[in-house]
Design a protein around this motif. Sequence first.
Motif, short mmCIF file in Angstrom:
data_model
loop_
_atom_site.label_atom_id
_atom_site.label_comp_id
_atom_site.label_asym_id
_atom_site.label_seq_id
_atom_site.Cartn_x
_atom_site.Cartn_y
_atom_site.Cartn_z
N UNK A 8 0.81 -1.20 0.00
CA UNK A 8 0.00 0.00 0.00
C UNK A 8 0.84 1.25 0.00
N UNK A 9 2.16 1.11 0.18
CA UNK A 9 3.03 2.27 0.18
C UNK A 9 3.19 2.81 -1.22
N UNK A 10 3.33 4.11 -1.36
CA UNK A 10 3.48 4.71 -2.67
C UNK A 10 4.94 4.67 -3.11
N UNK A 11 5.14 4.37 -4.39
CA UNK A 11 6.48 4.33 -4.95
C UNK A 11 6.59 5.42 -5.99
N UNK A 159 5.63 -10.05 -5.55
CA UNK A 159 5.03 -11.20 -6.25
C UNK A 159 3.52 -11.03 -6.26
N UNK A 160 3.01 -10.37 -7.26
CA UNK A 160 1.59 -10.05 -7.36
C UNK A 160 1.04 -10.63 -8.67
N UNK A 209 2.06 -18.34 -3.05
CA UNK A 209 2.84 -18.40 -1.81
C UNK A 209 2.85 -17.04 -1.13
N UNK A 210 3.02 -15.99 -1.91
CA UNK A 210 3.02 -14.64 -1.35
C UNK A 210 1.66 -14.28 -0.76
N UNK A 211 0.59 -14.60 -1.47
CA UNK A 211 -0.75 -14.27 -1.00
C UNK A 211 -1.10 -15.03 0.27
N UNK A 212 -0.59 -16.25 0.39
CA UNK A 212 -0.92 -17.09 1.55
C UNK A 212 -0.06 -16.74 2.76
N UNK A 213 1.24 -16.51 2.53
CA UNK A 213 2.17 -16.38 3.65
C UNK A 213 2.57 -14.95 3.99
N UNK A 214 2.45 -14.03 3.04
CA UNK A 214 2.91 -12.66 3.29
C UNK A 214 2.01 -11.98 4.30
N UNK A 215 2.60 -11.28 5.23
CA UNK A 215 1.82 -10.64 6.30
C UNK A 215 1.01 -9.45 5.77
N UNK A 216 1.54 -8.76 4.79
CA UNK A 216 0.87 -7.57 4.29
C UNK A 216 -0.06 -7.94 3.12
N UNK A 218 -2.60 -7.20 -0.20
CA UNK A 218 -2.52 -6.35 -1.37
C UNK A 218 -3.20 -5.02 -1.09
N UNK A 219 -2.66 -3.95 -1.63
CA UNK A 219 -3.33 -2.66 -1.53
C UNK A 219 -4.68 -2.76 -2.21
N UNK A 220 -5.66 -1.99 -1.74
CA UNK A 220 -7.03 -2.11 -2.25
C UNK A 220 -7.13 -1.89 -3.75
N UNK A 221 -6.29 -0.98 -4.30
CA UNK A 221 -6.38 -0.72 -5.73
C UNK A 221 -5.77 -1.82 -6.58
#
Length: 341
Positions: A8-11, A159-160, A209-216, A218-221
């Motif tokens: 969710x952080x802006x880049x 990994x999105x 794997x990222x969606x299951x295990x990552x703590x953060x 996905x940003x809403x957008x």
Amino acid sequence: MLLRAPSGASINTTQALSPAEIPRQASIRYLPVNLFASVMGLSGLALAWRQAGHQFGTSALIDAAIGSLAVVVFAVLCIAYAAKAVLHPCAVHNEFRHPIAGNFFGTITIAVLLISSVVAPLSARASEIIWGIGAASTVALSFTIVSRMLRGKVDAGHSVPAWLIPGVATLDITVAGGTLPMAWAREVNLFAMAVGTTMALVFFTMIMSRLIHHHEKLASDMVPSMMILIAPFEVGFLAYTSFFQRIDTFAAMLFYFGLFVFFSLVFKIFKRSIPFAAGWWALSFPLAALSNAALRYAEHARYLPVTVLAVALLVFLSVLIAVLLVRTIHLVASGKLLAPK
């Protein structure tokens, strides 16, 4: 340009510019490359209605009108993005180098491949030329993306689902060109299926794997882009059946797993709390692939529930794209589409 990371952080992708050089009003600089997904959705919808005309006798004017709109939108976006490249090359460079946004350049090459199928009834020669351009640019993009990743030090948080786009693009080479008569096209299509299948499976595993295990989360957008997870299976089904000209048990398994993923995601994505943006077009092309696959499978299975499902998906896709078009036109009219993010 500001892009959001999964956290969710802006880049900031305009960091090469000084603050005084960054405009604060609407500008072509902020045209997002992911808007080319609209061409993919429209082209996929046109091809789905063409298939429906073959199966159910619907008017050919429907797919012709939608296909014409897809070509017009593609031409307008090409001109607009070319203007962005000329006027703001740093913005395009930063967008391409971005670990997430860079994958959306695959929407351009997929759009070219699908346009080749859209225009095929009008001119076989034009279709072959457009397909050749799309195939070459897709392979080049996939090579670039994979080479970039193999340098290492890739943030696992990036990994999105958008990572799947280059692999799906490579599979689309065979979707659009599986039946082309040129002798060399067979080898190109086999190469595309090999590369696209492997890329899709590897990246699908990493993303899950990222969606299951990552703590953060996905940003809403970025939530609408989760629907891309169905694309490797439905596009894979279309590529396989287009090349081999048959629907067997393996093809059916691809179709049904993609359908399973669709039902697993649909209630997670369609929420009023997620604001509309150009990124919502990421829904359209995987759903168009699902609709086309369902129609093709229904013709093979000749089983009433499957036929009803295929028709329901076509209606759903048609309504969805109509809504996306209206909402996008509103964004353009309000100036928000090209506003700084």
